[in-house]
Design a protein around this motif. Structure first.
Motif, short mmCIF file in Angstrom:
data_model
loop_
_atom_site.label_atom_id
_atom_site.label_comp_id
_atom_site.label_asym_id
_atom_site.label_seq_id
_atom_site.Cartn_x
_atom_site.Cartn_y
_atom_site.Cartn_z
N GLN A 138 -35.44 -34.46 63.01
CA GLN A 138 -34.46 -35.54 62.92
C GLN A 138 -35.02 -36.78 62.23
OE1 GLN A 138 -33.34 -35.34 67.16
NE2 GLN A 138 -31.23 -35.12 66.45
N GLN A 139 -36.35 -36.95 62.28
CA GLN A 139 -36.99 -38.08 61.60
C GLN A 139 -37.49 -37.69 60.21
OE1 GLN A 139 -38.10 -37.31 64.98
NE2 GLN A 139 -36.42 -38.67 65.60
N GLN A 140 -37.90 -36.44 60.05
CA GLN A 140 -38.57 -36.06 58.81
C GLN A 140 -37.65 -35.44 57.77
OE1 GLN A 140 -41.59 -33.50 60.42
NE2 GLN A 140 -42.93 -35.19 61.00
N ILE A 141 -36.53 -34.88 58.19
CA ILE A 141 -35.56 -34.34 57.24
C ILE A 141 -34.61 -35.46 56.83
CG2 ILE A 141 -33.68 -32.70 56.85
CD1 ILE A 141 -35.02 -30.79 58.77
N LYS A 142 -34.67 -35.84 55.58
CA LYS A 142 -33.83 -36.92 55.06
C LYS A 142 -32.73 -36.32 54.17
CE LYS A 142 -36.59 -39.90 56.96
NZ LYS A 142 -36.18 -40.67 58.17
N TYR A 143 -31.51 -36.60 54.52
CA TYR A 143 -30.37 -35.99 53.83
C TYR A 143 -29.75 -36.97 52.85
CZ TYR A 143 -25.76 -33.86 53.25
OH TYR A 143 -24.62 -33.33 52.73
N HIS A 144 -29.50 -36.49 51.64
CA HIS A 144 -28.91 -37.31 50.59
C HIS A 144 -27.65 -36.63 50.06
CE1 HIS A 144 -32.79 -39.34 50.72
NE2 HIS A 144 -33.35 -38.16 50.57
N GLN A 145 -26.52 -37.26 50.28
CA GLN A 145 -25.25 -36.70 49.83
C GLN A 145 -24.82 -37.39 48.54
OE1 GLN A 145 -21.40 -37.46 51.96
NE2 GLN A 145 -21.54 -35.28 52.40
N LEU A 146 -24.56 -36.60 47.54
CA LEU A 146 -24.16 -37.14 46.25
C LEU A 146 -22.65 -37.30 46.19
CD1 LEU A 146 -26.44 -35.03 43.90
CD2 LEU A 146 -26.77 -37.40 44.60
N LYS A 147 -22.23 -38.48 45.88
CA LYS A 147 -20.81 -38.75 45.75
C LYS A 147 -20.39 -38.55 44.28
CE LYS A 147 -20.05 -40.08 50.04
NZ LYS A 147 -19.10 -39.38 50.93
N GLY A 148 -19.12 -38.32 44.10
CA GLY A 148 -18.60 -38.17 42.76
C GLY A 148 -17.10 -38.41 42.75
N LYS A 149 -16.52 -38.39 41.57
CA LYS A 149 -15.08 -38.60 41.43
C LYS A 149 -14.38 -37.25 41.20
CE LYS A 149 -15.13 -43.28 39.49
NZ LYS A 149 -14.72 -44.12 38.32
N SER A 150 -13.32 -37.02 41.96
CA SER A 150 -12.50 -35.83 41.73
C SER A 150 -11.59 -36.10 40.54
CB SER A 150 -11.67 -35.50 42.98
OG SER A 150 -12.51 -35.14 44.05
N MET A 151 -11.74 -35.28 39.53
CA MET A 151 -10.98 -35.49 38.30
C MET A 151 -10.38 -34.16 37.82
SD MET A 151 -13.69 -38.01 36.34
CE MET A 151 -12.56 -38.38 35.01
N VAL A 152 -9.25 -34.24 37.17
CA VAL A 152 -8.63 -33.07 36.56
C VAL A 152 -9.15 -32.97 35.13
CG1 VAL A 152 -6.49 -31.96 35.87
CG2 VAL A 152 -6.58 -33.26 38.01
N MET A 153 -9.92 -31.91 34.87
CA MET A 153 -10.54 -31.76 33.55
C MET A 153 -10.39 -30.31 33.08
SD MET A 153 -13.97 -34.10 34.01
CE MET A 153 -14.02 -34.49 32.27
N TYR A 154 -10.53 -30.14 31.76
CA TYR A 154 -10.36 -28.81 31.21
C TYR A 154 -11.54 -27.91 31.59
CZ TYR A 154 -9.24 -25.05 27.95
OH TYR A 154 -8.92 -23.84 27.42
N ASP A 155 -11.22 -26.72 32.11
CA ASP A 155 -12.21 -25.75 32.55
C ASP A 155 -12.25 -24.63 31.51
OD1 ASP A 155 -13.45 -23.46 33.85
OD2 ASP A 155 -13.27 -24.58 35.73
N ASP A 156 -13.42 -24.45 30.89
CA ASP A 156 -13.55 -23.45 29.83
C ASP A 156 -13.55 -22.01 30.34
OD1 ASP A 156 -13.82 -25.03 27.34
OD2 ASP A 156 -15.54 -25.89 28.39
N VAL A 157 -13.76 -21.83 31.64
CA VAL A 157 -13.68 -20.48 32.21
C VAL A 157 -12.23 -20.12 32.46
CG1 VAL A 157 -14.19 -19.07 34.25
CG2 VAL A 157 -15.98 -20.48 33.23
N LEU A 158 -11.48 -21.04 33.07
CA LEU A 158 -10.07 -20.79 33.39
C LEU A 158 -9.15 -20.99 32.19
CD1 LEU A 158 -9.84 -22.57 36.86
CD2 LEU A 158 -10.25 -20.14 36.41
N LYS A 159 -9.67 -21.69 31.18
CA LYS A 159 -8.88 -22.02 29.99
C LYS A 159 -7.66 -22.89 30.34
CE LYS A 159 -11.56 -19.43 27.50
NZ LYS A 159 -12.60 -20.06 26.63
N ARG A 160 -7.88 -23.79 31.27
CA ARG A 160 -6.82 -24.72 31.68
C ARG A 160 -7.45 -25.86 32.46
NH1 ARG A 160 -6.01 -23.92 37.10
NH2 ARG A 160 -6.41 -21.84 37.96
#
Length: 340
Positions: free
Chosen positions: A296-318
């Motif tokens: 509980q003292q030695q494991i330090k957790y880092h959560q990366l935040k980001g923005k949810s965005m609608v973007m073109y996906d080259d796998v789905l082609k949409r």
């Protein structure tokens, strides 16, 4: 005549005594040599498995085109990628469902954990931009399971700039079996969790209340898979995964379980879908953390935040919902916690 016989008997007795003494002396010498030899083997093995010697000059898996500037490997320090796959028993190919990148510093007993959103936008060579969770699946379909892991590692390394030395991939059943193998865990559940999409139908809509819970493998796995009912969806699930990781670490490193590490590592094939870690790696880690481990003292957790965005996906082609990580924040976390 009697005196002569007595002298002969006495002489025989002296000879036998000398032989017994010589035999005992030789036996003692052989025993001492055996002990010294065994001690030498033990000392040699301990020297070899000492984390400072064992985790040194490590190989980097895959390629990292955006490697951390100025990164220098230190002995006793390594990076390991933990992957949770959603592969079903009937389908060998699976999506990367959970991604935890661990920077282990056995010298200072510090373990930094960075959780990456499964929907993070990444570039897949030869295909284009898609979600991180899709990389392994697409590569498995096209090139097989081994290459699928390598390509997932490459995507994560290129996204973060962190060179990866080890990886361990598990799925629902492997994770469940591992938790059961150590007798379940105590997990500090940070908020109420309603199982909306459980693996087992019997657990549908079951609620796990906030607080410290004693859980078996099935329930731990159900909890860390849930995201729709928890705060922040994917980010809430990442927090649940971090709490489960601490619970597992605390249980494994209990004195009663330390001696089980070699046996657990030998049976890793029943828990892990894929890994490049050996029995010696697991034992060396055990040697490195067992003397001073306070998760509980030695494991330090880092959560990366980001923005949810609608973007073109080259796998789905949409267009598709994807998470775009803040490159400045990502670089700050990596340089501060994954380079020292």
């Amino acid at each position: 005549m009697t005196q002569i016989n007595t002298e002969k008997d006495s002489l025989r007795s002296m000879r036998k005594t000398k032989k017994r003494r010589k035999f005992l002396r030789y036996s003692l010498v052989i025993f001492v040599l055996f002990i010294l030899g065994a001690a030498g083997v033990v000392a040699s093995e301990f020297h070899r498995l000492n984390p400072l010697n064992h985790f040194n000059h490590l190989k980097v898996i895959g390629t990292t085109s955006t490697a951390i500037s100025g990164y220098k490997e230190k002995s006793g320090v390594f990076n390991v990628l933990l992957i949770g796959s959603d592969a079903r028993k009937t389908d060998p190919a699976g999506h990367t469902d959970s991604i935890l990148l661990v920077h282990a510093d056995l010298n200072n007993h510090r373990y930094d954990v960075m959780s990456l959103p499964r929907d993070s936008r990444v570039y897949m060579p030869g295909i284009g931009y898609t979600k991180l969770t899709s990389v392994q699946y697409i590569s498995q379909i096209q090139h097989g399971s081994k290459q699928g892991v390598v390509d997932a590692i490459n995507s994560i390394s290129n996204l973060t700039g962190v060179p990866i030395n080890y990886y361990a991939e598990t799925n629902y059943w492997g994770f469940q079996d591992m938790v059961n193998a150590i007798g379940g865990i105590e997990m500090d559940v940070p908020f109420n969790v309603t199982l909306t999409h459980p693996w087992y139908k019997k657990n549908k809509n079951k609620v796990i209340t906030a607080g410290t819970q004693s859980l078996d493998g099935e329930m731990v796995t159900e909890i860390v898979h849930e995201r729709d009912s928890v705060p922040g969806t994917d980010f809430g699930r990442q927090e649940l995964q971090e709490r489960a990781l601490i619970g597992i670490a605390k249980k494994i490193m209990q004195p009663a379980n330390i001696t089980k590490l070699p046996a657990l590592s030998r049976s890793a094939s029943s828990f892990l879908v894929a890994t490049n870690m050996t029995t010696d790696d697991f034992v060396s880690i055990g040697l490195g953390v067992k003397s001073d481990f306070h998760p509980q003292q030695q494991i330090k957790y880092h959560q990366l935040k980001g923005k949810s965005m609608v973007m073109y996906d080259d796998v789905l082609k949409r267009d598709n919902d994807e998470v775009v990580l803040d490159p400045v924040k990502l670089k700050e976390v990596v340089q501060k916690y994954f380079t020292n």
